[in-house]
Write an enzyme that holds these catalytic residues in place. Structure first.
Site, PDB file in Angstrom:
ATOM      1  N   GLU A  89      50.165   9.210 -52.723  1.00 22.54           N
ATOM      2  CA  GLU A  89      49.045   8.436 -53.250  1.00 22.54           C
ATOM      3  C   GLU A  89      48.097   8.127 -52.103  1.00 22.54           C
ATOM      4  O   GLU A  89      48.434   8.304 -50.924  1.00 22.54           O
ATOM      5  CB  GLU A  89      49.513   7.127 -53.897  1.00 22.54           C
ATOM      6  CG  GLU A  89      50.181   6.163 -52.930  1.00 22.54           C
ATOM      7  CD  GLU A  89      50.685   4.900 -53.612  1.00 22.54           C
ATOM      8  OE1 GLU A  89      50.424   4.734 -54.811  1.00 22.54           O
ATOM      9  OE2 GLU A  89      51.328   4.081 -52.932  1.00 22.54           O
TER      10      GLU A  89
ATOM     11  N   GLU B 280      49.264   8.653 -48.272  1.00 24.12           N
ATOM     12  CA  GLU B 280      50.711   8.559 -48.120  1.00 24.12           C
ATOM     13  C   GLU B 280      51.380   9.866 -48.558  1.00 24.12           C
ATOM     14  O   GLU B 280      51.002  10.471 -49.560  1.00 24.12           O
ATOM     15  CB  GLU B 280      51.256   7.386 -48.936  1.00 24.12           C
ATOM     16  CG  GLU B 280      50.623   6.060 -48.540  1.00 24.12           C
ATOM     17  CD  GLU B 280      51.399   4.862 -49.037  1.00 24.12           C
ATOM     18  OE1 GLU B 280      52.397   5.048 -49.763  1.00 24.12           O
ATOM     19  OE2 GLU B 280      51.014   3.730 -48.700  1.00 24.12           O
TER      20      GLU B 280
ATOM     21  N   GLU C 144      57.097  11.956 -62.178  1.00 27.28           N
ATOM     22  CA  GLU C 144      57.126  13.096 -61.282  1.00 27.28           C
ATOM     23  C   GLU C 144      58.506  13.249 -60.677  1.00 27.28           C
ATOM     24  O   GLU C 144      59.352  12.354 -60.770  1.00 27.28           O
ATOM     25  CB  GLU C 144      56.081  12.941 -60.174  1.00 27.28           C
ATOM     26  CG  GLU C 144      56.294  11.744 -59.285  1.00 27.28           C
ATOM     27  CD  GLU C 144      55.131  11.503 -58.334  1.00 27.28           C
ATOM     28  OE1 GLU C 144      54.026  12.042 -58.591  1.00 27.28           O
ATOM     29  OE2 GLU C 144      55.315  10.772 -57.356  1.00 27.28           O
TER      30      GLU C 144
ATOM     31  N   LYS D 185      46.586   7.286 -60.250  1.00 26.90           N
ATOM     32  CA  LYS D 185      47.496   8.268 -59.663  1.00 26.90           C
ATOM     33  C   LYS D 185      47.432   9.616 -60.368  1.00 26.90           C
ATOM     34  O   LYS D 185      47.688  10.659 -59.768  1.00 26.90           O
ATOM     35  CB  LYS D 185      48.927   7.722 -59.673  1.00 26.90           C
ATOM     36  CG  LYS D 185      49.164   6.593 -58.677  1.00 26.90           C
ATOM     37  CD  LYS D 185      50.618   6.195 -58.640  1.00 26.90           C
ATOM     38  CE  LYS D 185      50.880   5.158 -57.556  1.00 26.90           C
ATOM     39  NZ  LYS D 185      50.200   3.896 -57.798  1.00 26.90           N
TER      40      LYS D 185
ATOM     41  N   PHE E  52      68.973  -7.069 -50.667  1.00 29.44           N
ATOM     42  CA  PHE E  52      68.170  -6.831 -49.467  1.00 29.44           C
ATOM     43  C   PHE E  52      66.934  -7.716 -49.397  1.00 29.44           C
ATOM     44  O   PHE E  52      66.070  -7.495 -48.554  1.00 29.44           O
ATOM     45  CB  PHE E  52      67.751  -5.358 -49.342  1.00 29.44           C
ATOM     46  CG  PHE E  52      68.918  -4.418 -49.255  1.00 29.44           C
ATOM     47  CD1 PHE E  52      69.725  -4.397 -48.143  1.00 29.44           C
ATOM     48  CD2 PHE E  52      69.210  -3.566 -50.305  1.00 29.44           C
ATOM     49  CE1 PHE E  52      70.808  -3.523 -48.057  1.00 29.44           C
ATOM     50  CE2 PHE E  52      70.284  -2.694 -50.227  1.00 29.44           C
ATOM     51  CZ  PHE E  52      71.091  -2.676 -49.103  1.00 29.44           C
TER      52      PHE E  52
END
Length: 721
Positions: free
Chosen positions: A341, A328, A253, A169, A401
């Protein structure tokens, strides 16, 4: 020569060959015929020369649904396949679907599906000419791609240099900047330690995202809103990165608050040709992992789509990309987009792109790996209809979830009888969902001319999907696709937290829906009652005489007691009167059916009968959620006052495993005083780290498991006095 396409989902057979005239010469283009369920052919735009060379045999270095998916396209093309498997997967669907299969090790993935030497031996043993890695496992491992190149085996994916560049990355962000791709502000280097993480976070400005440099799939990622969360996030992200990717490097980031997650599918060959296949909206996520995707996005306009597509292709060209891949982006409320990425592999959600473009992405990957040029141009790619994908997982949606669930599928029936439904799965009735691998059951895909059509079909498909033996997330999926914000397209990556701030608790019924449910439970009770008078079963009534057609019942729903009167006419239609209000029910259904399709007050509904117990509890799956209604004859209810009530055990003095997993660490010892909220242990499941904390203050009385041991759901790990 015609071949059979046997998709784990479509199960359609045969293909249609048509001749198209392209650029002055005749080119045969093959299409998958799925007219039995789809209103159109699924791969209607999958261009290739019917006379071009193909691989004779392809090994799939993966398992489950993606292995089945690759096998399906290979079978359609007449290409033989080799499956690899661990010992626990010896009878798995992908193993039985392939032409050959080789065991590559025991259950742990690092000893089987990540075992490069064993897979290389399988290639030599079977004579496979190419390897398709699917997604996950070795799909973005340039070392493995290099080994294949050295052995003269084709890699069905991008070249190893592209994998290296985009898989890191930190470097991918530098390349993206050079290619004039919009990037998120942040630190381009490796974060050395936790204190540097805190320092950089303050310089960038909270919130920040800590994430694994070599990662993907939501693993090794944590959002931090303050210094304490930055320290904790660094620790967990680093541990997850090391466990999942063998690389614990992290970057940091700026976290774009309330963004949309939109990705662009690219397709490139080895001759410099590159196109994009439009976008996928992937904003519905939990723990940075996608749950529902759709194509196209409700948010993008034509200009933004074109700009994102052009930047995605520019990035692919900058690294000499030569396969299918995905770029993405995060997109803010003003349609500003930022590079996130690039995934140098086939994406989980690729079927929805196939649905709106008509391109078989797996086939095109095989063509490119063989050295053929793309026959598709950018002008050939449009947007035809709408497609939605729900990821059906074996997990409990009521816990964060979705915490993983394990077990054996005692009953399993996919809703492929419904038109415009595709199920990509790698399991079947009797399959086991284990702790060793991803808990995905199926990618449920629907197609429609409009988004509303695709959503309506998805509702029907989820209501008709029979899964027994494991807990699954259909209740959450079903609730989302009818929720007003989602239906309007007003979503972001924070959707779940915004719509369900206290977690998902199940579908909330309107009063009229509650009455329909209660009336249906009464009809089920009367059907059981009538059947019990016909057969000598233990729960039959001892009253003799004609079969009843009238009942006086008492029912309990949501802790409220109601009186019900049920009457059946000679045509088998029911009238149910609850607290004086009438409901009419008809339908040709049997209690043995997993899926019931009654007509209630003139509306056709789909329900599932989950169970009926002797104490009167009838559990029905309605609108995706299971509801229990207690229905008994009034005579029986009059005796219940003499029965003592049971008292639930208080469990806040125990640390209980919320899911099966591996105890990664124990943070306390016997005799230690702990306070509320203190970390007691870390549980790893599906490569995700989960911190379990004390619910109250106390002293540690007993530790039942040590680090390195596995636990089942509801095992007591630590006990407090």
């Amino acid at each position: 020569m015609a071949s059979t396409f046997r998709c784990s989902s479509l199960c359609a057979r045969g293909f249609l060959v048509r001749a198209l005239l392209s650029r002055g010469r005749s080119t045969e283009v093959r299409y998958l015929s799925v007219s039995s369920r789809f209103g159109r052919e699924f791969y209607w735009n999958d261009r290739h020369d019917a006379n071009e060379s193909k691989f004779d045999k392809v090994l799939i270095a993966n398992r489950g649904e993606i292995a089945c998916r690759v096998i399906d396209s290979c079978r359609r093309l007449g290409v033989k396949t080799v499956a690899i498997h661990s010992d626990v997967d010896s009878n798995a669907r992908h193993v039985r679907s392939a032409d050959e299969a080789v065991c590559v090790g025991p259950a742990p993935s690092n000893q089987s599906y990540l075992n490069m030497e064993a897979i290389m031996d399988a290639i030599k043993q079977t004579g496979a000419q190419a390897v398709h890695p699917g997604y996950g496992f070795l799909s973005e491992n340039r070392t493995f791609a290099g080994k294949l190149a050295d052995a003269g085996i084709a890699w069905v994916g991008p070249n190893s240099e592209a994998i290296r560049s985009m898989g890191d990355k930190i470097e991918s962000k530098r390349i993206a900047n050079d290619a004039k791709v919009n990037c998120i502000p942040g630190f381009d280097g490796v974060v050395k330690d936790v204190e540097e993480a805190v320092k950089l976070a303050n310089e960038i400005g909270y919130p920040v995202m800590l994430k694994a440099s070599a990662g993907g799939g939501g693993k090794g990622m944590r959002i931090a809103w303050n210094d304490d969360e930055a320290r904790e996030g660094f620790r967990f992200s680093q541990e997850e990165a090391a466990s999942s990717f063998g690389d614990d490097r992290l970057l940091i980031e700026k976290f774009i608050d309330n963004p949309r997650h939109i990705e662009i599918q690219v397709l490139c060959d080895k001759h410099g040709n590159s196109i994009y296949l439009n976008e996928r909206e992937c904003s519905i996520q939990r723990r940075n992992q996608k749950v529902i995707e759709e194509a196209p996005s409700t948010f993008l306009d034509a200009d933004t789509r074109r700009a994102m597509g052009d930047q995605a292709v520019a990035l692919a060209n900058a690294v000499g990309y030569d396969s299918a891949g995905t770029v993405e982006f995060l997109v803010d409320s003003k349609r500003n987009f930022y590079f996130l990425e690039m995934n140098t592999r086939l994406q989980v959600e690729h079927p929805i792109t196939e649905a709106i473009t008509g391109v078989d992405i797996v086939h095109q990957m095989l063509r490119v790996a063989k050295g053929h040029k793309l026959l598709l141009k950018q002008d050939d790619i449009g947007i035809h209809g709408w497609s939605i994908e729900c990821r059906v997982y074996a997990e409990d949606p009521y816990k964060s979830f979705g915490l993983p669930s394990v077990g054996r599928l005692s009953s399993y029936k996919e809703p492929t009888h419904i038109k415009n439904v595709r199920c990509d799965s790698g399991i079947q009735e009797g399959s086991e969902i284990s702790i060793y691998y991803d808990p995905m059951i199926c990618k449920l895909v629907t197609v429609g001319d409009t988004r509303d059509e695709a959503l309506g079909t998805m509702c029907k498909a989820l209501d008709s999907y029979v899964i027994r033996g494991v807990t699954h997330n259909i209740p959450l999926l079903r609730d989302i696709i009818t929720e007003k914000k989602f239906v309007s397209g007003n979503i972001s990556t924070n959707y779940l937290q915004e719509v369900y701030p206290d977690g998902f608790t199940g579908t909330r019924l309107e009063d009229w829906e509650r009455k329909e449910l209660a009336a249906m439970a009464c009809v089920i009770y009367t059907q059981w009652d009538r059947r019990s008078n016909l057969f000598l079963t233990d729960d039959r009534h001892h009253e003799l005489g004609d079969r009843r057609n009238k009942w006086e019942l008492s029912l309990k729903l949501d802790h409220n007691i109601h009186t019900a009167e049920v009457e059946m006419d000679k045509h088998g239609k029911f009238e149910v009167k609850i607290d004086g209000k009438k409901t009419k029910i008809r339908g040709d259904f049997k209690l043995i059916d997993n899926v019931l399709e009654p007509n209630i007050n003139g509306k056709d509904l789909t329900m599932q009968l989950i169970s009926r117990k002797r104490d009167g509890d009838i559990t029905i799956q309605y609108l995706g959620t299971k509801f229990t209604v207690n229905v008994l004859d009034k005579k029986i209810v009059s005796m219940l006052q003499y029965m003592p009530e049971t008292v639930d055990t208080v469990q806040d003095s125990m640390i209980i495993a919320p899911m099966p997993g591996l105890v990664k660490s124990i943070a306390v010892e016997v005799g230690q005083q702990v306070i509320e909220g203190m970390e007691m242990c870390v549980l790893e499941a599906m490569k995700m780290q989960n911190s379990l904390v004390a619910a109250k203050a106390g002293k540690v009385a007993k530790i039942n498991f040590a680090a390195g041991q596995t636990v089942d759901e509801e095992d007591v790990i630590v006990e407090l006095e």
